[in-house]
Design an enzyme around this catalytic site. Structure first.
Site, PDB file in Angstrom:
ATOM      1  CG  ASP A 121      14.784 -24.338  -1.973  1.00  0.00           C
ATOM      2  OD1 ASP A 121      14.785 -24.133  -3.198  1.00  0.00           O
ATOM      3  OD2 ASP A 121      14.582 -23.450  -1.131  1.00  0.00           O
ATOM      4  CG  ASP A 133      13.959 -22.601  -7.679  1.00  0.00           C
ATOM      5  OD1 ASP A 133      14.760 -23.113  -6.858  1.00  0.00           O
ATOM      6  OD2 ASP A 133      12.921 -22.015  -7.328  1.00  0.00           O
TER       7      ASP A 133
END
Length: 516
Positions: A171, A391
């Protein structure tokens, strides 16, 4: 349920339907499953310990002198098949619905963070330039998280002494590394046992008097730090309305084993969260590996050893074949003839948004033509709103509503009229009936950055074909007018993406990631 939530829930279910074949304006683009061997972890065959150098995220190598480069070793990891989801009692539909729910919660979390809600994020960022002690790289296997019920990508990490294997969500939108830990007071279901600190000889708690304890937020109701050198450091880290982890901040050894030669790489005293109460949409994974800009992220903690760069190459959604995340320089990528760079953009409100990787968009091109979107759409406001981030944890790409409407209309106007437009298709728009068409031609789609860099995408990264129904839809959605835009992992598929923090820039090159 909000409109955004409904959109994401349907979209992620649709992604699971099937691969599709399309032809972009510039030539055919075909999405095929790769049968290439799975490469695992690569680096030279020597071992070195790494110790913590302080609370600013710096690490110092121990016992490393005049190390020369040598050929990489590869660990061939066992990868999952799509049938694993069924074996775990979860349908693909359920897996994607969970992924969509996390997408929605994630976007809400990002909006709250940039608005100034610090939550459990690190309060301090690494602002130093740690010494690069070694020139090798670490490469870890990255697999599509679809098979275990998560919409993210998973990394295999070996933790503790003796080392035990855990699959963690990769992440770039968060900082804290954490695992579910025994005793597990309130935990979600994961594959395999949770991490047991009592079974590891190298586990140590960070004490509440340690400066590193100040990098995390404590739980709302936490005990006072009466013994600064002995009492543990409690933490609370949140991701969305339903996702959070609470536990003790700790130090542990992260090890990579090389089965080809019996060698291993051991990194001591990695700061991570030992989570005893964990809730949210992390099903199947053991925890999360944070790769954000903050001092506690795994990428930040390894900079002194592997340099100020990491990269990843994400396989197709639903693929059972793995690819890699690389810490340090990847010479093949750096020599790629189509490697392009754009500068990272500084956030306006650094204290609230130092986790995210911002880029500065200038415009969107559809069919090679610049769309009429106000430049202010891409600006970061003084309050931290707006802007564009890249992201790995958000599945689809989202653009601020004014830009999204222009993008949608541009495709409607430029699409081949031989494909009937489907009216009122749920969530996604535009959608077309392409029954019986083997190669569908769609307008090209590109991002133009403020420094002149252009990111061109293959059709399968922005259109979803739903067979056997013969429907194809644009896989881009809108966010509220003041919200940030997000380049999600679906659009990054089969690109090798480089985070070059030494030169403050993002690199990207097209590659078949299953073959990297």
């Amino acid at each position: 349920m909000t409109r955004l939530a409904m959109r994401a829930l349907v979209v992620l279910f649709l992604v699971a339907a099937s691969p599709f074949v399309v032809a972009a304006t510039g030539g055919p683009a075909k999405l095929n499953a790769s049968s290439s061997p799975l490469y695992g972890i690569e680096f030279p065959p020597f071992n070195a310990g790494v110790a913590d150098g302080g609370c600013d995220g710096k690490l110092m190598a121990q016992g490393v002198e005049d190390v020369s480069r040598s050929p990489s070793l590869k660990l061939h990891m066992t990868h999952r098949s799509a049938a694993d989801a069924a074996a775990a009692g979860r349908t693909r539909k359920e897996s994607f619905l969970d992924s969509a729910g996390k997408d929605v919660a994630r976007i809400h979390t990002m909006l709250r963070r940039v608005a100034g809600a610090s939550g459990g994020r690190a309060a301090a960022a690494a602002n130093s330039s740690p010494r690069r002690a070694l020139t090798e790289r670490i490469v870890a296997t990255v697999e599509s998280g679809v098979a275990v019920g998560s919409g993210e990508y998973l990394v295999d990490v070996y933790v503790g002494t003796p080392p035990r294997r855990f699959q963690m969500i990769m992440d770039t939108g968060s900082d804290l590394n954490w695992l579910q830990c025994a005793p597990c007071l309130d935990c979600f279901e994961q594959r395999g046992p949770v991490f047991d600190p009592a079974a590891s000889l190298s586990y140590r708690n960070v004490t509440c008097g340690d400066p590193r304890c100040g990098l995390v937020a404590p739980p709302t109701a936490h005990r006072a730090c009466r013994r600064p050198q002995a009492d543990p450091c409690p933490y609370y880290y949140w991701y969305g309305d339903q996702s959070n982890t609470t536990g003790d901040l700790a130090l542990e050894a992260f090890t990579v084993n090389l089965t080809a030669s019996g060698a291993s790489r051991r990194v001591n005293d990695v700061v991570f969260g030992c989570g005893h109460s964990n809730r949210g949409l992390f099903h199947g994974a053991a925890g999360l590996l944070g790769l954000g800009r903050g001092a506690l992220s795994f990428a930040s903690q390894l900079r002194a050893v592997y340099g100020h760069a990491f990269s990843y190459c994400l396989v197709d959604h639903g693929s059972s074949v793995g690819s890699k995340i690389v810490f340090g320089d990847d010479n093949v990528l750096l020599g790629h003839p189509r490697l392009n760079y754009t500068a990272f953009a500084p956030p306006a409100a650094a204290a609230a948004t130092d986790t995210f990787y911002y880029v500065q968009l200038k415009g969107i091109l559809v069919g090679g033509e610049m769309l009429n979107i106000s430049s202010s759409t891409w600006d970061i406001g003084k309050d931290g709103s707006g802007g564009t981030i890249i992201d790995s944890g958000t599945t689809l790409s989202y653009f601020a509503e004014p830009a999204y409407q222009v993008i949608r209309q541009a495709f409607v106007q430029r699409m081949n009229k031989a494909y009937p437009l489907i009216a009122d298709f749920p969530v996604l728009s535009p959608c077309y009936n392409v029954s019986g068409v083997d190669r569908v031609e769609v307008p090209e789609f590109s991002l133009l950055f403020a420094d002149g860099a252009v990111w061109d995408f293959p059709a399968e990264n922005y259109f979803i074909r739903l067979d056997p129904d013969g429907i194809m839809c644009l896989a881009v959605l809108g966010t509220p007018r003041s919200a940030m835009s997000i380049i999600g992992n679906f659009q990054q598929q089969n690109f090798h993406v480089l985070y070059d923090l030494q030169n403050n820039r993002l690199g990207f090159a097209p590659r078949r990631c299953a073959e990297v």
